[in-house]
Scaffold this active site. Structure first.
Site, short mmCIF file in Angstrom:
data_model
loop_
_atom_site.label_atom_id
_atom_site.label_comp_id
_atom_site.label_asym_id
_atom_site.label_seq_id
_atom_site.Cartn_x
_atom_site.Cartn_y
_atom_site.Cartn_z
CD1 TRP A 1 -3.65 5.08 7.93
CD2 TRP A 1 -2.46 3.19 7.97
NE1 TRP A 1 -2.50 5.34 8.61
CE2 TRP A 1 -1.73 4.20 8.65
CE3 TRP A 1 -1.92 1.91 7.88
CZ2 TRP A 1 -0.49 3.96 9.22
CZ3 TRP A 1 -0.68 1.68 8.45
CH2 TRP A 1 0.02 2.69 9.11
CG HIS A 2 -1.53 -0.92 5.35
ND1 HIS A 2 -2.60 -1.12 6.18
CD2 HIS A 2 -0.45 -1.38 6.04
CE1 HIS A 2 -2.20 -1.67 7.31
NE2 HIS A 2 -0.90 -1.84 7.26
N GLY A 3 -2.25 2.10 1.83
CA GLY A 3 -1.85 2.66 0.55
C GLY A 3 -3.02 2.82 -0.39
CG PHE B 1 2.60 1.15 4.23
CD1 PHE B 1 2.23 0.98 2.90
CD2 PHE B 1 3.14 0.09 4.92
CE1 PHE B 1 2.38 -0.25 2.29
CE2 PHE B 1 3.28 -1.16 4.32
CZ PHE B 1 2.90 -1.32 3.00
#
Length: 469
Positions: free
Chosen positions: A320-322, A469
């Site tokens: 989800w962060h990247g 993000f």
């Protein structure tokens, strides 16, 4: 537009609050929507259409889910909403990553690579998509009724204090506050104080430490000393940057009459990775628990299934962060340790155990290295320097780049963190002096805020780390 910018601080914020408090209560959601859209559109106005489209579709789907005649039909509406939300996130955030990964395999096998133009990531999309998903799932679970007030729903999704980098809020936590929230001098004063604390954390501390990190991560040849200083400095920078943003968001919310959930609770006082995720980015870990870990099965079923669910939750949380293998590895690192701690039956308790705390911080700092690295190759280069134990002295190039101001701020930040560790563990040293430190903090708040404003004016632009993000 970011909180730590002159245009926000001296133009947007005064105008917004002047209009907001001059407007009757029933029209304040409209003022929030207009201001938030200006705030968001300041970056790129064309992505406002996507933002509004996601908002409108989720509002409509919430009504369809609630009005469905059977659970099966409601589930279909929910799945449609998840497909739209996750499809949007997947296209803008992961399409380039998927194609690049596929091309690497194709080229290594001797085939021609696929072509895909660079897709720009809409700012804040990870946050508002997660908030939309939580709304649909809460309606489907009948935890809240679908809202009929489109304007309030637009204001919830767009509310500018949390729009770009959280906290990740749930509609059911704010829906009553849209209808009945209070505006008092005490709440406004608390909000101002919280905003100033966050601003100081970000501009005065995190931004001063940032060059220490950037310089080291850009070096080809690092000593063991360089690598450890950079790793620890980044852990400190990230905490003050992100918790500073959260403080500012919570403070702005208070000034508008809203009370958001806390997002940090002295995470570097943790004595296990399990406890760390109860203290770090709390709104994300709560979201992952409620909408991913529990639907996967949670701790129901066998122990092996629980370990698998913990690992998968953190793996997807990392993604989800990247769109980068570094975030996947970081998520896997934390998921592995969560599963190990669950298998060992490690309990979170209040007693301070220095060796356990040091070991936990070591795991956290090691994880932050790959989180910060541009690629796995960069991360491996830094890990190699950290664990070669060949030269603990700073290299001449790195030592020459460090200023006294940066060094002093690093020491001050370490002191603040040590103080937080002491505060988190009742009965530990300095507890009896808490009231004196609180009074000293109140006296220093305004002067430090003014210094931070002057620093911001000199540097002009100060982006937050979590904006990416």
């Amino acid at each position: 537009m970011v909180f730590s910018s002159s245009i926000f601080l001296f133009v947007f914020l005064p105008i917004f609050f002047a209009v907001y408090f001059l407007t009757p209560n029933k029209w304040r959601s409209l003022i929030i929507v207009i201001a938030s859209y200006i705030f968001y559109g300041w970056w790129r106005i064309d992505f406002l259409a996507l933002f509004f489209g996601i908002t409108a579709i989720n509002y409509w789907l919430g009504l369809r889910i609630e009005q469905a005649e059977t659970r099966e039909r409601a589930k279909r509406w929910l799945l449609l909403g998840l497909a739209i939300d996750l499809g949007t996130l997947g296209y803008f955030k992961y399409a380039n990553f998927g194609v690049d990964s596929m091309n690497a395999l194709l080229v290594s096998a001797g085939f021609e690579p696929l072509e895909l133009g660079k897709i720009l990531l809409p700012i804040g999309v990870s946050f508002y998509v997660f908030e939309s998903i939580s709304y649909l799932m809460d309606v489907y679970r009948k935890e809240i009724p679908a809202t009929r007030r489109f304007l309030d729903f637009c204001a919830f999704v767009a509310l500018f204090p949390h729009l770009i980098a959280g906290p990740i809020l749930r509609f059911k936590d704010l829906s009553d506050q849209f209808a009945n929230r209070t505006h008092t001098w005490d709440k406004t004063a608390e909000g101002c104080s919280r905003f100033m604390q966050g601003f100081i954390k970000k501009v005065f501390i995190a931004d001063t430490i940032a060059p220490l990190v950037d310089q080291a991560y850009g070096m080809e040849n690092m000593t063991t000393g360089d690598a450890w200083v950079a790793a620890i400095a980044y852990a400190i920078q990230l905490y003050f940057d992100f918790s500073g943003y959260s403080d500012m968001a919570i403070g702005l919310g208070l000034m508008m009459g809203f009370r958001f959930m806390e997002n940090f609770n002295r995470p570097y006082a943790s004595q296990s990775i399990t406890e760390f995720w109860q203290r770090w980015h709390i709104s994300l870990s709560s979201w992952l628990k409620n909408y991913l870990y529990i639907p996967l099965g949670g701790n129901r079923g066998s122990s092996v299934n629980t370990y698998r669910n913990l690992f998968l939750t953190m793996l997807l949380g990392g993604l989800w962060h990247g769109a980068n293998w570094t975030f996947i590895v970081w998520g896997a690192w934390h998921g592995t340790w969560l599963a190990i701690e669950r298998a060992l039956g490690l309990k979170t308790d209040s007693g301070f155990k220095p060796l356990r705390w040091i070991f936990t911080m070591l795991l956290v700092v090691i994880g932050w290295v790959v989180f910060r690295a541009e690629s796995m190759a960069d991360a491996l280069r830094i890990y190699e320097a950290m664990f070669s134990f060949s030269n603990w002295q700073l290299s001449q190039v790195y030592a020459d780049s460090i200023t006294r101001q940066q060094l002093l701020m690093l020491v001050i930040a370490c002191g603040v963190l040590v103080f937080e560790v002491c505060r988190a563990h009742s009965g530990f040293v300095w507890q009896w002096k808490r009231k004196y430190f609180s009074a000293m903090g109140a006296l220093l708040l305004l002067p430090l805020f003014m210094l931070s404003v002057l620093k911001l004016a000199a540097e002009l632009y100060s982006p937050f780390l979590y904006f990416q993000f």
